[in-house]
Design an enzyme around this catalytic site. Structure first.
Site, short mmCIF file in Angstrom:
data_model
loop_
_atom_site.label_atom_id
_atom_site.label_comp_id
_atom_site.label_asym_id
_atom_site.label_seq_id
_atom_site.Cartn_x
_atom_site.Cartn_y
_atom_site.Cartn_z
N ASP A 197 -6.83 25.58 3.29
CA ASP A 197 -5.85 24.62 2.75
C ASP A 197 -6.31 24.02 1.42
O ASP A 197 -5.49 23.67 0.58
CB ASP A 197 -5.50 23.52 3.76
CG ASP A 197 -6.69 22.81 4.33
OD1 ASP A 197 -7.83 23.14 3.97
OD2 ASP A 197 -6.48 21.90 5.16
C1 LAN Z 1 -13.73 18.36 6.94
C2 LAN Z 1 -13.07 17.67 5.85
C3 LAN Z 1 -11.91 18.37 5.24
C4 LAN Z 1 -11.13 19.17 6.26
C5 LAN Z 1 -9.69 19.55 5.80
C6 LAN Z 1 -9.64 20.25 4.46
C7 LAN Z 1 -8.87 18.27 5.68
C8 LAN Z 1 -9.08 20.40 6.89
O1 LAN Z 1 -7.71 20.64 6.63
C9 LAN Z 1 -9.90 21.62 7.17
C10 LAN Z 1 -11.30 21.21 7.68
C11 LAN Z 1 -12.07 20.29 6.72
C12 LAN Z 1 -12.62 21.13 5.60
C13 LAN Z 1 -13.26 19.61 7.39
C14 LAN Z 1 -14.02 20.29 8.46
C15 LAN Z 1 -15.07 19.47 9.21
C16 LAN Z 1 -15.81 18.49 8.32
C17 LAN Z 1 -16.54 19.26 7.25
C18 LAN Z 1 -14.75 17.57 7.70
C19 LAN Z 1 -13.95 16.77 8.69
C20 LAN Z 1 -15.62 16.57 7.00
C21 LAN Z 1 -16.85 16.37 7.94
C22 LAN Z 1 -16.80 17.51 8.98
C23 LAN Z 1 -18.20 18.02 9.36
C24 LAN Z 1 -18.09 19.04 10.48
C25 LAN Z 1 -19.09 16.87 9.77
C26 LAN Z 1 -20.40 17.26 10.37
C27 LAN Z 1 -20.33 17.30 11.83
C28 LAN Z 1 -20.56 18.37 12.59
C29 LAN Z 1 -20.03 18.37 13.96
C30 LAN Z 1 -21.33 19.53 12.13
#
Ligand code: LAN
Length: 721
Positions: free
Chosen positions: A451
Site C-alpha cells: 500500500d
Molecule cells: C506498520 C506500519 C505501517 C503499516 C501500514 C502501511 C499502515 C499497513 O497498511 C501495512 C503494514 C505496516 C507497514 C506496518 C506493519 C507492522 C509495523 C511495522 C507497523 C504497524 C509499525 C510497527 C509494526 C512493527 C511490527 C512493530 C514491531 C513489533 C513486532 C511484533 C515485530
C-alpha cells in the site's frame, strides 16, 4: 554500568532544556533529534515544526474563523504547512507500543552502547509520563498494566539511571509484584530479560535456528513467515542457541532481586516456560504449539552440534544480509536491536557494525512533549506525506498560490523516496523486489510495502500529472517499475498483503508462540492494502492507458471480488492497521467507487453506508476505540474523534451517500473542534497492529480532516438542501 541520576518526581516539566533540541534530516528524510550546546542553539533558531512536536509552540497566529468547510480545510493546511520539514516530508511522532523501549535499552546496555545523558533523562521522563495510575505499563499507551509492559519498562527505567527507591520505581515494582512478578512475563519478555541475565534461559521455550535448515518448500520454513516475525525469529534464534547473556554487574544483580516475588536462586525456571499472566495473553498457545515445545525441550537438552553449528552459520549470514540490505536501519524496532546484539556477540564493540548500528539507532528515538520514546519504525515519512499531498490536490487547495512551494517540496521528496534498485542481497535474503517501490518511512529502510508503493505512486501522479505548475520528476519507466511491483504482489484470493505475497497457510498461526500478538505468523489479505493498490493502479491507468492495461484491469477485478468477500455481515470491513471498522470501510468504499459501485448501484456500498450511519454519535461525530481491533466487534469510543469522523464522512462521500444531514453534522463536528490557529488537538490513538497493539498516527488529525473538509465542501453542493 551507566550513570545513576537523581530524578525529580514530577515528570510534567522537561528534564532537559527543550529550547536546545533540534530535528535534523538526511536528504532521504531520515530524522534524528540533537541536543545543541547553548552557543549552537543561539545561532540556530528552533523551527516551528520542532517546537510543535516538543509541545512548546505558543505564538501561532489566529486565523480568520472558517465560515465553511473549504475555509476550515484551508486554515488546517495554513497550520500544517509549518510542520513540513525542509526536506519536503512531514515528520512526526510514532509512539504507542510500550514493549519497544525495553528492547532498546536492554539491547544498548548489553552491547555497551550508551546514550547521551539528555536522551536518558528524557526517556525516563517519557516512561514516567505514560505509566498507569497503578504504577505499571501496558502493552501500549492506552492499555491496562501487564507483566510485559511493566517488567520491560521497569528494567528500562532502572538501566537508564533511576534509583531503586525512587517513588516511581517503588510503585512500578509494587504493581509488578501484585501481578506475580516477572516469571509470568510473555515469551518476548522472557527473551529480553534472559539476554540481560536477569532471567534464566532454562525458563524460555526453544527458538530453534534449525528451522532454517528445512527445505524452502516446507510450509514452516521461516522465509514463509510474516516478514517481521521472520526477521525477529532469525536473530533471536542465534542469541537463544548461544544462551548468550550479559556479564553480571551490580545493577543486574540488584534487578534479579527486584523483579521477582521470590529470591532469584529459589525460582524453578523450567516450570515458568509457559507461565504467562492471563492479563497479558491475547493469543494463547495452541495445543500444537505446546506439543512442539515439549519435543523441542528434549532437543534443546542435547542438540546435535554439527546441525546447530550449520544452522547458526546460516542464521549469522541472514543477520548480516538484513543489516546490509537496510544500511543497518533494519526492518523494524525489534530486529534492529536483536541484530545489533548478534553483531556484537560475533564482532564486539567499536567495530564497523557496532558504529553503524549506533548511528541508525538514533532514528528510532523521538522526542515528544512527554519525553523521549522509541518509535514503531524510523518514522511515518512516506505515509504522511502522500496523504496530505493527495488531500491537497483532490480538494483543489494545491492550486492556492500560497501552497505551491509546499507541494513542490513534497513532490521532490516523493521522488527522492522511491527505491531505485532491488535489495543488495535479493534472493539470499528472501526479499520481495524493491525496484520502483515506495517504503512506509524512508528508502534507507528500503522495504517494499504494497500500500505504501501504491500511495507513493498515487501521490506522485496527482502532483506531477494533475497540477499546472509541477515538473515531471519521475519518468514513465520509474512509474512502470512501481506498477510492476504492485502487479506482482496480488494473492490468489485477489487481495493484497503488506510486504510480500502470502507464502504459506494460515494454519501456521497455530505455531504463534508470542502470547501477546494476533495474526503475526504469516501475511494475510488486508482490505486497506488491497484498496490502496486498486486506487493506485486506477490512477495510473488514467494517465498511462497503454501500459499492461489488460493485466491492470484483471488485477482490479479480482481485487474487488476479494473486497466483496471480505465485507462483514453488519456491512463494514475489519481494519488491521487503523482503528478499525471506520478505517477499513473508508478504504473499501473508495475502491468500490472506482468501479462504479455506489450507494445507489451496489448492495455492498449501501450496506456499508447503513453500517456507518448506525454508528454516528449524538454529536454528529464518529469514534471507535482500539478495542474493536482486539475483539473484532465495533466498539464506540466515549468521545467522537475528528479522525474517525473524517474517515466516516469520506467513506460516505466515496459511496455517493445521498442524504445531506449526517454528512453535514460530521463536517460541523470537525469544524467545531478546530482551534483558532487552524490546528486540531490530539485525541485518541489512531492505529493498530497485530490486533493487540495501538500505535499513534498524530498527523492523521491534519491530513484526513483537511481531505474530508475540502471534499465535503464540493460534495454537499451537489446534494439537495
Ligand atoms: C506498520 C506500519 C505501517 C503499516 C501500514 C502501511 C499502515 C499497513 O497498511 C501495512 C503494514 C505496516 C507497514 C506496518 C506493519 C507492522 C509495523 C511495522 C507497523 C504497524 C509499525 C510497527 C509494526 C512493527 C511490527 C512493530 C514491531 C513489533 C513486532 C511484533 C515485530
Amino acid at each position: 554500568m551507566w550513570t545513576r541520576f537523581n530524578i525529580p518526581t514530577d515528570p510534567s516539566q522537561p528534564f532537559t532544556d527543550f529550547s536546545r533540541w533540534r530535528l535534523r534530516y538526511s536528504d532521504a528524510g531520515d530524522q534524528t533529534w540533537h541536543y545543541l550546546s547553548p552557543e549552537e542553539s543561539k545561532k540556530d533558531p528552533q523551527p516551528t515544526v520542532d517546537k510543535y512536536w516538543l509541545g512548546t509552540l505558543k505564538d501561532m497566529k489566529k486565523l480568520p474563523p472558517a465560515k465553511d468547510a473549504i475555509s476550515a480545510a484551508r486554515n488546517g493546511f495554513e497550520f500544517y504547512k509549518h510542520l513540513q520539514a525542509p526536506t519536503g516530508h512531514w515528520p512526526g511522532e510514532y509512539g504507542g507500543p510500550l514493549f519497544l523501549m525495553g528492547g532498546l535499552v536492554i539491547g544498548s546496555y548489553v552491547t555497551g552502547m550508551d546514550f547521551e545523558e539528555e536522551e536518558k533523562l528524557e526517556m525516563i521522563r517519557y516512561l514516567m509520563n505514560v505509566a498507569n495510575d497503578d504504577g505499571g505499563w501496558g502493552i501500549h499507551t492506552e492499555g491496562i498494566s501487564t507483566v510485559f509492559g511493566t517488567s520491560m519498562n521497569y528494567v528500562a527505567i532502572r538501566l537508564l539511571g533511576m534509583e531503586v527507591d525512587h517513588p516511581v520505581a517503588v510503585k512500578a515494582r509494587a504493581c509488578l509484584h501484585a501481578l506475580g512478578g516477572a516469571t509470568r512475563v510473555p515469551t518476548w519478555g522472557k527473551f529480553w530479560l534472559a539476554v540481560l541475565n536477569v532471567y534464566e534461559w532454562s525458563g524460555q521455550n526453544s527458538i530453534p535456528p534449525e528451522l532454517l535448515l528445512f527445505p524452502e518448500s516446507f510450509p514452516i520454513h521461516p522465509h514463509r513467515f510474516w516478514i517481521h516475525l521472520r526477521q525477529v525469529f532469525i536473530s533471536m534464534s542465534y542469541i537463544y542457541a548461544k544462551r548468550w547473556k550479559a556479564p553480571r554487574d551490580p545493577l543486574i544483580m540488584a534487578l534479579r532481586q527486584e523483579l521477582y516475588v521470590k529470591p532469584y536462586d529459589e525460582i524453578d525456571w523450567p516450570s515458568h516456560r509457559n507461565d504467562v499472566h492471563p492479563v497479558d495473553i491475547y493469543h494463547p498457545h495452541s495445543k500444537v504449539m505446546d506439543g512442539l515445545f515439549v519435543i523441542l525441550y528434549q532437543w534443546e537438552k542435547r542438540p546435535i552440534e554439527a546441525v546447530r553449528n550449520k544452522a547458526l552459520e546460516y542464521v549469522w549470514e541472514q543477520v548480516v544480509v538484513e543489516d546490509e540490505n537496510t544500511s543497518y536501519q533494519c526492518l523494524g524496532p525489534v530486529n534492529k536491536m536483536t541484530n545489533q546484539i548478534v553483531r556484537y556477540i560475533v564482532e564486539g564493540r567499536d567495530c564497523e557494525s557496532w558504529r553503524e548500528h549506533r548511528a541508525k539507532r538514533a532514528d528510532f528515538l523521538w522526542l515528544a512533549k512527554e519525553g523521549m520514546m522509541m518509535s514503531g519504525t524510523n518514522g511515518v515519512q512516506l505515509w504522511d506525506t502522500s496523504f496530505i499531498a493527495q488531500a491537497l490536490v483532490e480538494t483543489g487547495l494545491a492550486e492556492d498560490e500560497g501552497n505551491r512551494e509546499a507541494l513542490l517540496k513534497a513532490q521532490r521528496w516523493l521522488d527522492e523516496c522511491q527505491i531505485r534498485e532491488n535489495p543488495k542481497h535479493y534472493e539470499k535474503g528472501y526479499r520481495q523486489a524493491t525496484k520502483g517501490a515506495w517504503p512506509f518511512s524512508t528508502r534507507t529502510q528500503g522495504y517494499t510495502v504494497s500500500d505504501c508503493t501504491a500511495e507513493g505512486l498515487k501521490g506522485t501522479l496527482l502532483l506531477q500529472e494533475h497540477l499546472s505548475y509541477t515538473p515531471k520528476l519521475i519518468d514513465a519507466q520509474r512509474l512502470y517499475d512501481a506498477v510492476d511491483i504492485l502487479l506482482s504482489m496480488q494473492n490468489s484470493s485477489g487481495g493484497f498483503a503488506s510486504y510480500e505475497k502470502i507464502r504459506t497457510t494460515q494454519l501456521v498461526e497455530l505455531l504463534n508462540p508470542a502470547e501477546v500478538f494476533g495474526r503475526i505468523m504469516t501475511e494475510y489479505d488486508y482490505p486497506e492494502c488491497t484498496t490502496s493498490v486498486i486506487t493506485g493502479l486506477s490512477h495510473f491507468k488514467k494517465y498511462y492507458p497503454e501500459y499492461r492495461a489488460a493485466e491492470i484491469d484483471d488485477t482490479i477485478r479480482k481485487a474487488i471480488k476479494y473486497l466483496h468477500s471480505d465485507q462483514r455481515a453488519e456491512g463494514g470491513w475489519y481494519g488491521s492497521w487503523g482503528i478499525c471498522f471506520t478505517y477499513a470501510t473508508m478504504f473499501a468504499l473508495e475502491s468500490l467507487s472506482l468501479v462504479g459501485e455506489s450507494y445507489r448501484t451496489s448492495d455492498h456500498a449501501r450496506r456499508a453506508c447503513e453500517f456507518l450511519i448506525s454508528k454516528q454519535q449524538k454529536d454528529g461525530g464518529w469514534g471507535e476505540t482500539y478495542k474493536s481491533c482486539e475483539t473484532g466487534i465495533y466498539t464506540q469510543h466515549p468521545q467522537s474523534q475528528v479522525v474517525h469522523t473524517s474517515w466516516a464522512v469520506l467513506a460516505l462521500m466515496y459511496a455517493g451517500y445521498p442524504h445531506r444531514e449526517p454528512l453535514e453534522r460530521g463536517v460541523r463536528l470537525v469544524m467545531s473542534r478546530q482551534l483558532p490557529d487552524g490546528s486540531w488537538a490530539q485525541e485518541a490513538i489512531e492505529g493498530v497492529f497485530n490486533k493487540n497493539v495501538a500505535i499513534a498516527y498524530p498527523n492523521f488529525k491534519f491530513s484526513f480532516t483537511i481531505w474530508m473538509l475540502g471534499r465535503a465542501h464540493r460534495y454537499l453542493e451537489t446534494l439537495e438542501a
